[in-house]
Design a protein around this motif. Structure first.
Motif, PDB file in Angstrom:
ATOM      1  N   CYS A 109       0.839  -1.204   0.000  1.00 42.36           N
ATOM      2  CA  CYS A 109       0.000   0.000   0.000  1.00 42.36           C
ATOM      3  C   CYS A 109       0.878   1.261   0.000  1.00 42.36           C
ATOM      4  CB  CYS A 109      -0.903   0.001   1.238  1.00 42.36           C
ATOM      5  SG  CYS A 109      -1.771   1.576   1.415  1.00 42.36           S
ATOM      6  N   PRO A 110       0.691   2.152  -0.981  1.00 41.40           N
ATOM      7  CA  PRO A 110       1.577   3.318  -1.087  1.00 41.40           C
ATOM      8  C   PRO A 110       1.394   4.328   0.055  1.00 41.40           C
ATOM      9  CG  PRO A 110      -0.188   3.456  -2.715  1.00 41.40           C
ATOM     10  CD  PRO A 110      -0.302   2.102  -2.074  1.00 41.40           C
ATOM     11  N   THR A 111       0.267   4.252   0.763  1.00 38.01           N
ATOM     12  CA  THR A 111       0.047   5.216   1.856  1.00 38.01           C
ATOM     13  C   THR A 111       0.038   4.529   3.235  1.00 38.01           C
ATOM     14  OG1 THR A 111      -2.344   4.977   1.531  1.00 38.01           O
ATOM     15  CG2 THR A 111      -1.273   6.840   0.418  1.00 38.01           C
ATOM     16  N   GLN A 112       0.501   3.289   3.282  1.00 37.64           N
ATOM     17  CA  GLN A 112       0.523   2.497   4.530  1.00 37.64           C
ATOM     18  C   GLN A 112      -0.833   2.517   5.244  1.00 37.64           C
ATOM     19  OE1 GLN A 112       3.584   4.797   4.391  1.00 37.64           O
ATOM     20  NE2 GLN A 112       4.228   3.078   3.120  1.00 37.64           N
ATOM     21  N   SER A 113      -1.884   2.394   4.462  1.00 43.05           N
ATOM     22  CA  SER A 113      -3.231   2.494   5.050  1.00 43.05           C
ATOM     23  C   SER A 113      -3.793   1.175   5.558  1.00 43.05           C
ATOM     24  CB  SER A 113      -4.209   3.049   4.010  1.00 43.05           C
ATOM     25  OG  SER A 113      -3.789   4.323   3.617  1.00 43.05           O
ATOM     26  N   LYS A 114      -3.219   0.078   5.129  1.00 44.83           N
ATOM     27  CA  LYS A 114      -3.724  -1.227   5.585  1.00 44.83           C
ATOM     28  C   LYS A 114      -2.950  -1.645   6.831  1.00 44.83           C
ATOM     29  CE  LYS A 114      -6.752  -2.704   2.448  1.00 44.83           C
ATOM     30  NZ  LYS A 114      -8.135  -2.948   2.857  1.00 44.83           N
TER      31      LYS A 114
END
Ligand SMILES: Cc1cc2nc3c(=O)[nH]c(=O)nc-3n(C[C@H](O)[C@H](O)[C@H](O)COP(=O)(O)O)c2cc1C
Ligand code: SF4
Ligand code: SF4
Length: 263
Positions: free
Chosen positions: A230-235
């Motif tokens: 995940c590119p935004t470290q959202s998981k």
């Protein structure tokens, strides 16, 4: 061939395969990535003069059980095969011998096998950035030994480390030392999500809803792909048992383990 949600298995199988291709001057090669569900819809049949390098990660000390059906559809015809497992610096337990047995019973001849170490699917610190340059160099030497063996007059089979019957799937323990079934746990999504859909595209179970990536439509095998990619470290996982197990692994298995080669 490989199943590789976070790319460590792919890295080693590619290195071993490419080196064998280079040494033997093989002209026709194919790569089969069976990480995604679609790629596991059809089986594969290999000929007697093919050579297969196949890798899977170690899950709970064994071959990932979600792959067992698919692996039974990969057939050889006295085909030479080199099974490889990647594990996250704890142990590979009976995974390599299990993969050896699956392939042997499907018409393959196992002439060499190896276990390598990859950054743990649950962690960004355990076996961080492995396989590294040292591992890759060991992978290339392994390929050299394999090619020498293939060039020899007769193949001998290998004795691979592991137990038969296989040990039970390794299960983490909770704070009261009771076994925890982590199958019920799935990742959450925070507000930084930009809805790029990458997590839905990389999930090897096809379990993240493409239309609403915060929703699960199937089971989670904790492979780490959606979390790490995940590119935004959202998981993220916030289950206390999962987090406890992850910290325990990071604390207990700091000592660097090395690849083991069976040729
Ligand atoms: C559900 C699950 C169970 C795992 N069990 C083990 C294990 O028993 N021993 C170990 O050392 N690593 C274990 N790992 C870590 C992976 O084997 C390791 O990180 C591997 O390099 C991941 O491969 P990939 O990058 O190709 O996905 C486990 C990972 C997952 C997702
Ligand atoms: S990869 Fe991350 S940012 Fe992209 S849709 Fe999934 S959770 Fe959202
Ligand atoms: S939802 Fe689970 S199985 Fe799917 S990519 Fe994420 S960690 Fe892997």
């Amino acid at each position: 061939m490989y199943f590789s949600p976070t790319g460590t298995t792919k890295k080693i199988v590619d290195e071993i395969g490419n080196k064998i291709v280079e040494i033997k001057g093989i002209e026709s090669t194919i790569t089969i990535d069976f990480t995604l569900p679609k790629q596991r819809e059809n089986g594969q049949i290999f000929k007697a003069d093919d050579l297969l390098v196949i890798g899977v990660p170690v899950y709970a000390g064994r071959v990932p059980n979600i792959l067992l059906n698919y692996l039974s559809t990969i057939k050889g015809n006295e085909t030479v095969v080199i099974p490889i497992v990647l594990y996250g610096n704890r142990d590979y337990d009976d995974a390599l011998i299990e993969l050896n047995d699956i392939l042997s019973s499907n018409g393959f001849k196992v002439i060499a096998a190896a276990s390598f170490i990859g950054e743990h699917s649950f962690s960004k610190t355990l076996a961080k950035d492995r396989p590294d340059d040292v591992d890759l160099s060991i992978a290339r030497s392994f390929s050299e030994s394999v090619c020498e063996k293939i060039g020899g007059d007769s193949f001998s089979f290998v004795n691979i480390k592991g137990n038969r019957p296989y040990r039970k799937y390794y299960m983490p323990k909770d704070k009261d030392e009771k076994s925890v079934d982590i199958r019920r746990i799935s990742p959450k999504t925070d507000n930084n999500c930009i809805d790029c859909k990458l997590c839905a595209k990389v999930c090897p179970m096809g379990s993240i809803d493409y239309n609403d990536v915060t929703k699960m439509i199937g089971i989670c095998i904790k492979c780490g792909a959606c979390i790490k990619l995940c590119p935004t470290q959202s998981k993220y996982f916030d289950d206390p048992d999962y987090i406890r197990h992850k910290h325990e692994l990071e604390e207990q298995f700091k000592k660097r383990r090395e690849p083991e080669l069976f040729v």
